[in-house]
Structure formats: structure tokens, C-alpha cells
Design a protein around this motif. Structure first.
Motif, PDB file in Angstrom:
ATOM      1  N   GLU A  57       0.823  -1.209   0.000  1.00  0.00           N
ATOM      2  CA  GLU A  57       0.000   0.000   0.000  1.00  0.00           C
ATOM      3  C   GLU A  57       0.856   1.258   0.000  1.00  0.00           C
ATOM      4  O   GLU A  57       0.408   2.305  -0.460  1.00  0.00           O
ATOM      5  CB  GLU A  57      -0.941  -0.013   1.207  1.00  0.00           C
ATOM      6  N   ALA A  58       2.076   1.179   0.503  1.00  0.00           N
ATOM      7  CA  ALA A  58       2.946   2.347   0.596  1.00  0.00           C
ATOM      8  C   ALA A  58       3.819   2.546  -0.646  1.00  0.00           C
ATOM      9  O   ALA A  58       4.645   3.455  -0.667  1.00  0.00           O
ATOM     10  CB  ALA A  58       3.832   2.225   1.834  1.00  0.00           C
ATOM     11  N   LEU A  59       3.652   1.719  -1.666  1.00  0.00           N
ATOM     12  CA  LEU A  59       4.450   1.883  -2.882  1.00  0.00           C
ATOM     13  C   LEU A  59       4.188   3.254  -3.497  1.00  0.00           C
ATOM     14  O   LEU A  59       3.050   3.729  -3.526  1.00  0.00           O
ATOM     15  CB  LEU A  59       4.103   0.808  -3.912  1.00  0.00           C
ATOM     16  N   ALA A  60       5.252   3.861  -4.004  1.00  0.00           N
ATOM     17  CA  ALA A  60       5.134   5.169  -4.643  1.00  0.00           C
ATOM     18  C   ALA A  60       5.905   5.155  -5.953  1.00  0.00           C
ATOM     19  O   ALA A  60       6.776   4.302  -6.175  1.00  0.00           O
ATOM     20  CB  ALA A  60       5.684   6.244  -3.716  1.00  0.00           C
ATOM     21  N   LYS A  61       5.582   6.094  -6.808  1.00  0.00           N
ATOM     22  CA  LYS A  61       6.269   6.215  -8.086  1.00  0.00           C
ATOM     23  C   LYS A  61       7.741   6.538  -7.829  1.00  0.00           C
ATOM     24  O   LYS A  61       8.069   7.373  -7.004  1.00  0.00           O
ATOM     25  CB  LYS A  61       5.610   7.321  -8.906  1.00  0.00           C
ATOM     26  N   GLY A  62       8.634   5.814  -8.512  1.00  0.00           N
ATOM     27  CA  GLY A  62      10.064   6.021  -8.343  1.00  0.00           C
ATOM     28  C   GLY A  62      10.716   5.036  -7.394  1.00  0.00           C
ATOM     29  O   GLY A  62      11.942   4.992  -7.299  1.00  0.00           O
ATOM     30  N   ASP A  63       9.925   4.246  -6.670  1.00  0.00           N
ATOM     31  CA  ASP A  63      10.497   3.235  -5.777  1.00  0.00           C
ATOM     32  C   ASP A  63      11.157   2.129  -6.597  1.00  0.00           C
ATOM     33  O   ASP A  63      10.668   1.750  -7.660  1.00  0.00           O
ATOM     34  CB  ASP A  63       9.419   2.600  -4.893  1.00  0.00           C
ATOM     35  N   GLU A  64      12.256   1.623  -6.097  1.00  0.00           N
ATOM     36  CA  GLU A  64      12.922   0.490  -6.735  1.00  0.00           C
ATOM     37  C   GLU A  64      12.478  -0.773  -6.011  1.00  0.00           C
ATOM     38  O   GLU A  64      12.536  -0.843  -4.782  1.00  0.00           O
ATOM     39  CB  GLU A  64      14.437   0.664  -6.673  1.00  0.00           C
ATOM     40  N   VAL A  65      12.007  -1.759  -6.780  1.00  0.00           N
ATOM     41  CA  VAL A  65      11.399  -2.944  -6.185  1.00  0.00           C
ATOM     42  C   VAL A  65      11.982  -4.221  -6.771  1.00  0.00           C
ATOM     43  O   VAL A  65      12.550  -4.219  -7.862  1.00  0.00           O
ATOM     44  CB  VAL A  65       9.859  -2.944  -6.396  1.00  0.00           C
ATOM     45  N   ALA A  66      11.804  -5.307  -6.026  1.00  0.00           N
ATOM     46  CA  ALA A  66      12.115  -6.659  -6.493  1.00  0.00           C
ATOM     47  C   ALA A  66      10.811  -7.436  -6.497  1.00  0.00           C
ATOM     48  O   ALA A  66      10.008  -7.322  -5.567  1.00  0.00           O
ATOM     49  CB  ALA A  66      13.123  -7.329  -5.576  1.00  0.00           C
ATOM     50  N   THR A  67      10.576  -8.208  -7.540  1.00  0.00           N
ATOM     51  CA  THR A  67       9.334  -8.973  -7.658  1.00  0.00           C
ATOM     52  C   THR A  67       9.552 -10.423  -7.260  1.00  0.00           C
ATOM     53  O   THR A  67      10.683 -10.869  -7.071  1.00  0.00           O
ATOM     54  CB  THR A  67       8.795  -8.920  -9.106  1.00  0.00           C
ATOM     55  N   ALA A  68       8.453 -11.155  -7.162  1.00  0.00           N
ATOM     56  CA  ALA A  68       8.518 -12.573  -6.808  1.00  0.00           C
ATOM     57  C   ALA A  68       9.263 -13.375  -7.868  1.00  0.00           C
ATOM     58  O   ALA A  68       9.874 -14.395  -7.567  1.00  0.00           O
ATOM     59  CB  ALA A  68       7.111 -13.131  -6.618  1.00  0.00           C
ATOM     60  N   GLY A  69       9.255 -12.908  -9.105  1.00  0.00           N
ATOM     61  CA  GLY A  69       9.955 -13.602 -10.182  1.00  0.00           C
ATOM     62  C   GLY A  69      11.421 -13.232 -10.285  1.00  0.00           C
ATOM     63  O   GLY A  69      12.134 -13.731 -11.148  1.00  0.00           O
ATOM     64  N   GLY A  70      11.880 -12.309  -9.427  1.00  0.00           N
ATOM     65  CA  GLY A  70      13.279 -11.918  -9.441  1.00  0.00           C
ATOM     66  C   GLY A  70      13.581 -10.724 -10.329  1.00  0.00           C
ATOM     67  O   GLY A  70      14.744 -10.403 -10.549  1.00  0.00           O
TER      68      GLY A  70
END
Length: 110
Positions: A57-70
């Protein structure tokens, strides 16, 4: 013939008052195992799910993320249940929000 054997079978059982206590003592290990299972497995899993929901819910534009698929990428668009992440220059992937497993520190992706 049947009545006398039925009376003979029920009389000792009715006289035994400790039968209720022994059945409760027999269930005690089962109850103890459930309590241990709750504190060792169920409660931490619920806590982890709550933290994951708050992170999503706290995700924002510009955040760097890792997904479940890597896949690693930077969030470019946010929707109610979907996000777009940029994995390379000009390459965007459309994913469900629940696929994000970790928000990385800024500057992790080069």
C-alpha cells in the motif's frame, strides 16, 4: 437376559467420577500442541502478511522494487491492483501489486 447385562455394564461407568477428568487430561497434549503451533507458525505468518500488505500500500512512483519472479525495476505507474515497473530503458512490465516482495533502497539498481 439383556436387561441384567445392560445394568451391569452401566453401573460401574456411572460410579466412576474420574472419567471426565481423565478425558480432559487426554486432550491436554492436543491443546498444548495447538498453542505452540499458533505461536511458532501461525502468528509470525500473520505478522509477515500484515507487513507485506502495508509495504504494498505504501508503494510510490520512483520506488525500486524486487518482484517474486526476481525482476528488479523502478515503479513508473501505480494502479489499484497493478503497477508498471521499468526494467530497462524504455522497457516496462505490467505486474500485480502482490508480486512485489521487497522495496529496495534508492540507487540499488544501476
Amino acid at each position: 437376559m439383556f436387561i441384567s447385562s445392560a445394568i451391569a455394564q452401566t453401573a460401574p461407568a456411572a460410579a466412576a467420577g474420574g472419567d471426565m477428568q481423565s478425558s480432559l487430561m487426554g486432550m491436554l497434549p492436543l491443546v498444548l500442541m495447538f498453542v505452540v503451533l499458533y505461536f511458532v507458525m501461525i502468528r509470525p505468518q500473520m505478522k509477515k502478511a500484515k507487513e507485506h500488505k502495508a509495504m504494498i500500500e505504501a508503494l510510490a512512483k520512483g520506488d525500486e522494487v524486487a518482484t517474486a519472479g526476481g525482476i528488479l525495476g523502478k515503479v513508473t505507474k501505480l494502479g489499484d491492483s497493478f503497477i508498471d515497473i521499468e526494467v530497462a530503458a524504455g522497457v516496462e512490465v505490467h505486474l500485480q501489486r502482490s508480486a512485489v516482495v521487497q522495496v529496495l533502497p534508492k540507487g540499488s539498481i544501476k
